[in-house]
Design a protein around this motif. Structure first.
Motif, PDB file in Angstrom:
ATOM      1  N   THR A  48       0.809  -1.217   0.000  1.00  0.00           N
ATOM      2  CA  THR A  48       0.000   0.000   0.000  1.00  0.00           C
ATOM      3  C   THR A  48       0.838   1.262   0.000  1.00  0.00           C
ATOM      4  OG1 THR A  48      -1.740   1.182   1.163  1.00  0.00           O
ATOM      5  CG2 THR A  48      -0.167   0.031   2.520  1.00  0.00           C
ATOM      6  N   THR A  49       2.072   1.200   0.480  1.00  0.00           N
ATOM      7  CA  THR A  49       2.944   2.368   0.472  1.00  0.00           C
ATOM      8  C   THR A  49       4.353   1.923   0.147  1.00  0.00           C
ATOM      9  OG1 THR A  49       3.425   2.138   2.828  1.00  0.00           O
ATOM     10  CG2 THR A  49       1.581   3.543   2.241  1.00  0.00           C
TER      11      THR A  49
ATOM     12  N   THR B 248       0.950  -0.755  -9.997  1.00  0.00           N
ATOM     13  CA  THR B 248       1.615  -0.854  -8.697  1.00  0.00           C
ATOM     14  C   THR B 248       3.119  -1.015  -8.856  1.00  0.00           C
ATOM     15  OG1 THR B 248      -0.376  -1.912  -7.837  1.00  0.00           O
ATOM     16  CG2 THR B 248       1.604  -2.070  -6.496  1.00  0.00           C
TER      17      THR B 248
ATOM     18  N   THR C 145       4.483   2.548  -9.677  1.00  0.00           N
ATOM     19  CA  THR C 145       4.339   3.533  -8.601  1.00  0.00           C
ATOM     20  C   THR C 145       4.877   3.034  -7.264  1.00  0.00           C
ATOM     21  OG1 THR C 145       2.116   2.749  -8.033  1.00  0.00           O
ATOM     22  CG2 THR C 145       2.283   4.491  -9.700  1.00  0.00           C
TER      23      THR C 145
ATOM     24  N   LYS D 151       3.286   1.433  -5.137  1.00  0.00           N
ATOM     25  CA  LYS D 151       2.261   1.796  -4.160  1.00  0.00           C
ATOM     26  C   LYS D 151       0.921   1.214  -4.605  1.00  0.00           C
ATOM     27  CE  LYS D 151       0.055   5.813  -2.017  1.00  0.00           C
ATOM     28  NZ  LYS D 151      -0.006   7.294  -1.968  1.00  0.00           N
ATOM     29  N   TRP D 152       0.232   0.550  -3.681  1.00  0.00           N
ATOM     30  CA  TRP D 152      -1.107   0.024  -3.968  1.00  0.00           C
ATOM     31  C   TRP D 152      -2.121   1.150  -3.785  1.00  0.00           C
ATOM     32  CZ3 TRP D 152      -3.117  -4.050  -6.310  1.00  0.00           C
ATOM     33  CH2 TRP D 152      -4.473  -4.337  -6.133  1.00  0.00           C
ATOM     34  N   ASN D 153      -2.717   1.593  -4.886  1.00  0.00           N
ATOM     35  CA  ASN D 153      -3.590   2.765  -4.863  1.00  0.00           C
ATOM     36  C   ASN D 153      -5.074   2.424  -4.922  1.00  0.00           C
ATOM     37  OD1 ASN D 153      -1.469   4.974  -5.196  1.00  0.00           O
ATOM     38  ND2 ASN D 153      -1.018   3.672  -6.962  1.00  0.00           N
TER      39      ASN D 153
END
Length: 371
Positions: free
Chosen positions: A5-6, A93, A96, A98-100
């Motif tokens: 997620t981050t 993902t 980035t 990051k899981w958006n």
């Protein structure tokens, strides 16, 4: 199952288990991430358009709606859905880090991933058993109507096996550990039991059944080839002349239907080899993730999961290429979908005479022998 997620070690826990609190991970370098995403975009395009052509061929051409072609179209459809519903989110993902898409969609994406993978594996399993029955047992029981019923049952079973991941019956958290939801480390017996059932349904059971089927088929082919060789040596020239042209054609005429149904064996064997190469690493990776905390919490887990997931997606691109390479009717139908302005090379005229191959001779005695 877990997804990131981050780009740091913070996470949103969906249950009380937090096995990797405070651990670090190593993402892919920026250049390698862009390369991976470029390749995945190409894979999405090939997986979608290639498999869509397979489905259109079976849908638009009634002559192509045999039992095995319906199964291949279902396999293509599951690969299309995998390419559209899972691969784009993984690609985003990766780039980035990051899981958006939220914790709840993490569960949904996990369910969809396993649903379409399970359906594809189920179709390969059904085709393998069908080839086994035809070639080894000499029983041709699969017709289009029965194939549709089996396809519906396989979708139902795949949904039942994958559905627990979306309703919270399994361990799911959202740490920064993988580019999509994957099986993660847990010490709860129920979660480990479900993970083992899922891994067995996706790889161990299909692989064992398909391997046994193909070994039996290859053994039957070997025995029949030996019988053909011995029969040819024992058949004298006088016996050949007595048969006449009609007598020589009789074995082929009697076996034309069985011959047609066994042509796909080599193609299905190649699909099985591709399935094994793509999914054996994923199976080992999933087992280590569930049972080894050291592996799951290692800094290299993110990079490893990226490579493994990319390899598992490669199978959906691999299948339509094999169809066009190995199956003549699919190749010809694919050319029909290409506009004439894009056909640079004219079609070469076909041969007027077919080559006689030893493998097309099936009867060595009064008993029918299928290879």
């Amino acid at each position: 199952m877990a997804c990131n997620t981050t780009p740091i070690d913070s996470y949103v826990a969906l249950n009380e288990s937090t096995p990797c609190t405070g651990s670090s991970y190593t993402p892919l370098p920026g250049l390698l991430r862009r390369l991976f995403v470029t390749i995945m975009v190409f894979m999405i395009a090939v997986g979608f358009f290639g498999n869509a052509i397979v489905c259109l061929i079976v849908y638009q051409k009634p002559a192509m709606r045999s039992a095995i072609n319906l199964l291949l179209a279902t396999l293509a459809f599951s690969d299309i859905m995998l390419s559209l519903c899972c691969m784009p989110f993984t690609a985003v993902t990766i780039i980035t880090v990051k899981w958006n898409f939220g914790a709840h969609f993490c569960r949904i994406s996990a369910m969809l991933y396993w649903l379409f993978v399970l359906e594809g594996v189920s179709i390969l399993l059904i085709i393998s058993v069908d080839r086994f029955l035809i070639i080894v047992q000499r029983q041709d029981k699969l017709n289009p109507h029965r194939a549709k019923i089996i396809i519906a049952i396989s979708w139902g079973l795949s949904f039942c096996i994958s559905f627990p991941s979306v309703v919270g019956w399994t361990f799911v958290d959202v740490p920064a550990r993988a580019p999509q939801c994957v099986l993660g480390y847990t010490e709860m017996p129920s979660d480990r039991a479900y993970a083992m059932m899922l891994i067995a349904a996706v790889f161990f059971i299909p692989f064992s059944v398909m391997l046994y089927s193909y070994l039996c088929i290859l053994n039957t082919v070997r025995r029949n080839a030996l019988r053909i060789h011995n029969h040819a040596e024992s058949l004298g020239l006088s016996q050949v002349s007595k048969l006449g042209p009609m007598g020589l054609q009789k074995p082929h005429q009697l076996n034309v239907d069985m011959s047609f149904k066994t042509r796909a064996f080599t193609t299905i064997l190649i699909l099985f080899i591709g399935f094994s190469l793509c999914w054996l690493p994923h199976t080992v990776f999933s087992l280590l993730s569930v049972f080894s905390r050291q592996f799951y919490c290692s800094p290299s887990f993110y990079i490893t999961s990226t490579y493994i997931l990319w390899l598992s997606y490669l199978k959906s691109v691999f299948n339509p290429v094999i169809y066009c390479w190995r199956i003549k009717k699919f190749r010809e139908a694919c050319l029909d979908f290409i506009p004439k302005t894009f056909k640079i090379f004219p079609l070469a005229p076909g041969r007027t005479k077919r080559r006689i191959q030893p493998s097309t001779i099936y009867i060595c005695s009064e008993t029918q022998s299928v290879v």
